[in-house]
Scaffold this motif. Structure first.
Motif, PDB file in Angstrom:
ATOM      1  N   THR A 136     -91.892 -75.000 -73.302  1.00 36.24           N
ATOM      2  CA  THR A 136     -93.331 -74.806 -73.170  1.00 36.24           C
ATOM      3  C   THR A 136     -93.944 -75.760 -72.142  1.00 36.24           C
ATOM      4  N   ASP A 140     -95.494 -74.256 -68.754  1.00 32.54           N
ATOM      5  CA  ASP A 140     -96.930 -74.483 -68.677  1.00 32.54           C
ATOM      6  C   ASP A 140     -97.295 -75.157 -67.353  1.00 32.54           C
ATOM      7  N   ARG A 144     -99.663 -73.532 -64.442  1.00 26.56           N
ATOM      8  CA  ARG A 144    -100.827 -74.260 -63.936  1.00 26.56           C
ATOM      9  C   ARG A 144    -100.759 -74.414 -62.421  1.00 26.56           C
ATOM     10  N   ARG A 149    -102.998 -69.439 -66.744  1.00 27.85           N
ATOM     11  CA  ARG A 149    -102.949 -70.023 -68.085  1.00 27.85           C
ATOM     12  C   ARG A 149    -101.750 -69.445 -68.820  1.00 27.85           C
ATOM     13  N   LEU A 150    -100.997 -70.317 -69.511  1.00 28.08           N
ATOM     14  CA  LEU A 150     -99.774 -69.880 -70.196  1.00 28.08           C
ATOM     15  C   LEU A 150    -100.053 -69.660 -71.677  1.00 28.08           C
TER      16      LEU A 150
END
Length: 341
Positions: A136, A140, A144, A149-150
């Motif tokens: 993650t 992420d 970015r 947006r994840l």
């Protein structure tokens, strides 16, 4: 008159050379020094293996699917390479459904779905919190950097009763330890047992051990897997380690028990993938995970619980081969002993 001349004791002559025989070393040297040498060697191996495996674990070629063409997967790989060199091995898949299936079957650890303004990461929390955090945080940062947006979705969550992701490892390793002890005790308590009775004892140990472990695990509700499946896999692990330890002890004596401890308790434990996946191991240790009973059992039990049986069939085959090799070796040793007698 009594002769008081002292008698001079002479050493007997060697019957072949006529020289006095070479003095034998004191009988205390072996029992004093051999345990020291064996114990220090085992300790050094233990420290070396565990420091190699866990002093600074870093993922290497962690398989991750990317939805899109090969060119798009290559573009994502190049951007990840700048942040995490050699950490991920990206595989292109045609769509989100194929990506989710690959995660659910244990073929990849996660799947990245690029979007326009919002990307998605499908991952398997059943691989443990360390892997989830790595995935993650890495993707992420990638999203970015692309101005997106994840959204992270855990499609294979671990059992709510297994917050640290260690139940699979303890389920498997409990009878690895027990199998090692069984292999030693069967000769200590029954040195004169016939081969047939010894094999009956091995089968009884595997069956009873598998059922006992499955009962404990299901009493805690910590593993979403079939009861008989867990019992059967754990029984195979127990018999594989038990039979192999018996063979080592029977052929090497006290050194055999030390060899079994190094093989199953040290190398097997460190390379099992129970606390971290094998992709976090150094290259020289990773192959042990695919052949030693501990790692094979961990993957099979994990696959049975979470990943549609991934690794279960190959695990059964490898564990059966370990048991057969141990039993076959014992049978040959027993046959040779009877012929000498």
């Amino acid at each position: 008159m009594t002769d008081t001349t002292p008698t001079v004791l002479q050493r007997p002559l060697d019957p072949v050379r006529g020289d006095p025989p070479t003095p034998r070393r004191p009988v205390w040297i072996r029992p004093v020094l051999l345990p020291v040498a064996v114990a220090v060697t085992i300790g050094a191996i233990f420290i070396s293996v565990y420091l190699s495996a866990f002093h600074a674990p870093a993922a290497r070629d962690l398989p991750v699917a990317v939805v899109g063409t090969s060119a798009e997967a290559t573009s994502v790989a190049q951007r990840l390479l700048e942040r995490s060199p050699d950490t991920f091995l990206l595989k292109p898949v045609p769509d989100r459904e194929a990506a989710r299936t690959a995660v659910e079957r244990g073929e990849v650890f996660a799947a990245y779905v690029p979007g326009h303004g919002e990307s998605e990461l499908l991952y398997a929390g059943a691989h443990g919190p360390s892997v989830s955090t790595l995935l993650t945080s890495s993707f992420d940062a990638l999203a970015r950097a692309d101005g997106e947006r994840l959204t992270a979705v855990d499609v294979v969550p671990a059992s709510p009763e297994d917050t640290r992701g260690l139940v699979v490892f303890y389920t498997t390793f409990g009878l690895v330890l027990a199998g090692y002890l069984f292999g030693i005790m069967t000769f200590q308590l029954g040195p004169g047992l016939t081969m047939r009775r010894r094999l009956v004892s091995l089968a009884a140990f595997g069956g009873a051990g598998g059922l006992a472990v499955a009962c404990v695990v299901f009493a805690f509700g910590a593993l979403p897997a079939p009861f008989l499946g867990v019992a059967g896999l754990v029984a195979l692990v127990a018999m594989a380690v038990g039979a192999s330890t018996m063979l080592l002890v029977r052929s090497l004596g006290v050194l055999g028990s030390s060899a079994a401890a190094v093989l199953f308790m040290t190398v097997g434990n460190a390379t099992s993938g129970g606390s971290l996946p094998t992709e976090f191991l150094p290259a020289w240790l990773e192959p042990f995970s695919a052949v030693l009973p501990v790692g094979v059992g961990v993957r099979a039990v994990s696959g049975l619980a979470y990943f549609h049986g991934d690794g279960a069939v190959s695990g059964i085959a490898i564990l059966t081969a370990w048991t057969a090799a141990g039993v076959g070796g014992l049978s040959l040793l027993e046959y040779a002993r009877r012929r000498r007698a």
